[in-house]
Design a protein around this motif. Structure first.
Motif, PDB file in Angstrom:
ATOM      1  N   HIS A  58       0.833  -1.207   0.000  1.00 59.01           N
ATOM      2  CA  HIS A  58       0.000   0.000   0.000  1.00 59.01           C
ATOM      3  C   HIS A  58       0.865   1.254   0.000  1.00 59.01           C
ATOM      4  O   HIS A  58       1.333   1.709   1.055  1.00 59.01           O
ATOM      5  N   HIS A  60       1.644   5.138  -2.450  1.00 58.52           N
ATOM      6  CA  HIS A  60       1.206   6.058  -3.510  1.00 58.52           C
ATOM      7  C   HIS A  60       2.402   6.905  -3.943  1.00 58.52           C
ATOM      8  O   HIS A  60       2.732   7.887  -3.284  1.00 58.52           O
ATOM      9  N   LYS A 150      -8.941  -1.858  -6.628  1.00 49.98           N
ATOM     10  CA  LYS A 150      -9.162  -0.999  -5.451  1.00 49.98           C
ATOM     11  C   LYS A 150     -10.342  -0.083  -5.696  1.00 49.98           C
ATOM     12  O   LYS A 150     -10.493   0.459  -6.780  1.00 49.98           O
ATOM     13  N   ASP A 315       0.852   2.876   3.648  1.00 53.84           N
ATOM     14  CA  ASP A 315       0.033   3.902   2.971  1.00 53.84           C
ATOM     15  C   ASP A 315       0.874   5.152   2.730  1.00 53.84           C
ATOM     16  O   ASP A 315       0.394   6.283   2.893  1.00 53.84           O
TER      17      ASP A 315
HETATM   18 ZN   LIG Z   1      -3.746   4.752   0.393  1.00 51.32          ZN
END
Ligand SMILES: [Zn+2]
Length: 470
Positions: A58, A60, A150, A315
């Motif tokens: 996870h 970005h 997702k 994340d």
């Molecule tokens: Zn995320």
């Protein structure tokens, strides 16, 4: 190139023993006691742990979001990952509205081209089935190694999908053996609360949390669980932050449903009070779901200990505090949502999970490497130390001290969520498929060494090499 790593304490999800590991042609080919083999290089690992390279499902990197773009691109983000002992991650392709999935995937691959420091795969984030990609196109992705979809149940007016889209994608996943991932929050209710707060002049960072109460996460988590059960697809709930969403996941797993959950490093350490820091410093902790009341931290430790939650990810979604987060100086809803973390997951979970006696070394490896590799079609190539596995190995010094700081970490962000925290135990040398990535606090390998990895379908029986380079 062959490498013999001698005398390290090999720790996998299941094993803990002292042995020698021989690496040849990018893979582990021999493990034993006092191996007597010729090697191009011998590494003395006595007193060190040999951990499988961690897998972060996870992240970005280089993502347009909230009116700006995340500050870490593939090169800086993966460099941070490598220093933190992560050798493979799965990033999100976000389908631009109106674009096909193929076009979106091509765009994301182009961003990574030539910059890759570690191995990587992609999830496909579906935002639009009306004008862009079709269900047929979506169904073709798993055969290309994109084996997870997702969906955002929040961020109304941006990337949120309605329940019809959510359910239709779940039905496709049930047919194609893809794993459905959800960002579970009640986007409609949150949108109302945000607008009401702003109308009342409530603009500070803390209102990010106060307009996203834990019940909105719990409701959406349960909705996704029930719908996926009807559709017959497996489900993975990302960034679980509170009791309200742990409980429905626990119930579903007790019932034997195909439901899996993840939390992220920051939810164990950062609580709501951080958002109240003065002089807009609270904006550093504006990520979603928001930091919760401290009582949730014990709930999460229990959940990862008992396998209600199976993965700890980061994340990682890094922005600058000065220049990006400040876009929301007068309006918390304009603060880009996200925080850095790729480099410090192993540091923090080793220190406060293992050394503090909350989880075992084996369980740490399971949460940071083995389970994410299994759930996302990378195991046993990634996520363990075994004959035939990729030689992604972290030589970890459990006694070396390290102070976490944005001044010395490798993310481009100008702050670190764990600034000033002292940990004992840090990666000393990191191998990716037998290539030295990091040694003596230096990045040794050049960008371009990392590869895109085709992932196996959910539940697919993996033989060695089932997940193959594209
Ligand atoms: Zn995320």
């Amino acid at each position: 190139m062959s490498i013999l790593i001698k005398g390290g304490r090999v720790i996998t999800a299941a094993d803990d023993y002292v042995g020698d590991v021989f690496v040849e042609d990018e893979r582990i080919s021999l493990i034993g006691e006092s191996l007597d083999v010729e090697a191009d290089r011998v590494i003395d690992a006595r007193g060190k742990y040999l951990l499988p390279g961690c897998v972060d499902p996870h992240t970005h990197l280089d993502m347009p979001f909230g009116g700006t773009v995340t500050i870490d691109d593939v090169e800086s983000g993966q460099t941070a990952a490598a220093f933190g002992g992560t050798t493979c991650h799965v990033d999100f392709v976000i389908q631009p509205k109106g674009a096909t999935f193929t076009a979106a995937l091509d765009e994301w691959k182009a961003k990574a081209d030539g910059k890759q420091v570690i191995d990587m795969g992609y999830h496909m984030a579906v935002t639009d089935l009306k004008e862009g990609g079709t269900l047929e196109e979506l169904a073709s992705l798993p055969d290309q190694g994109i084996t997870s979809y997702k969906l955002f149940m929040a961020y109304k007016g941006a990337i949120m999908v309605d329940d019809e889209t959510l359910f239709r994608v779940m039905q496709v996943a049930a047919q194609t053996d893809a794993l459905v991932m959800v960002h579970a929050e009640h986007g409609d209710a949150i949108d109302v609360l945000v607008k009401q707060a702003l109308a009342e002049g409530k603009t500070e960072p803390k209102y990010h949390a106060l307009t996203r109460p834990p019940e909105t996460e719990g409701e959406a988590t349960n909705r996704a669980i029930q719908l996926s059960h009807v559709a017959g697809s497996p489900l993975y709930v990302v960034h679980v932050s509170c009791r309200e969403s742990v409980e429905p996941i626990a119930r579903a797993r007790e019932a034997g449903w195909n439901i899996h959950g993840e939390t992220c490093t920051q939810y164990f350490f950062i609580d709501y009070s951080y958002l109240e820091k003065p002089d807009f410093e609270g904006a550093k902790y504006v990520y979603t779901p928001p930091p919760r009341d401290k009582a949730n931290q014990d709930v999460l430790w229990n959940a990862v200990r008992t396998d209600t939650l199976s993965v700890i990810s980061t994340d990682h979604c890094a922005f600058l505090w000065d220049g990006q987060k400040t876009m929301g100086k007068d309006d918390f809803s304009k603060i880009p949502n996200g925080g850095p973390g790729l480099e410090n997951r192993l540091h923090m979970i080793h220190e406060f999970g293992v050394r503090a006696g909350r989880i075992s070394l084996n369980r740490m490896v399971e949460l940071l490497a083995t389970n994410p590799a299994k759930l996302f079609g990378l195991y046993p190539r990634k996520g363990t130390i075994a004959v035939g596995s990729d030689a992604d190995i972290v030589v970890f010094d459990p006694s070396r001290k390290h102070t976490i700081s944005a001044k010395t970490d490798h993310s481009r962000s100008d702050y670190n969520l764990y600034e000033g925290i002292d940990v004992t135990g840090t990666p000393e040398l990191v191998l990716l498929r037998g290539n030295v990535l990091v040694e003596n606090d230096e990045l040794v390998a050049s960008p371009g060494i990392g590869r895109f990895v085709r992932r196996a379908k959910f539940g697919e029986e993996l033989k060695g090499g089932a997940a193959v380079p594209a």
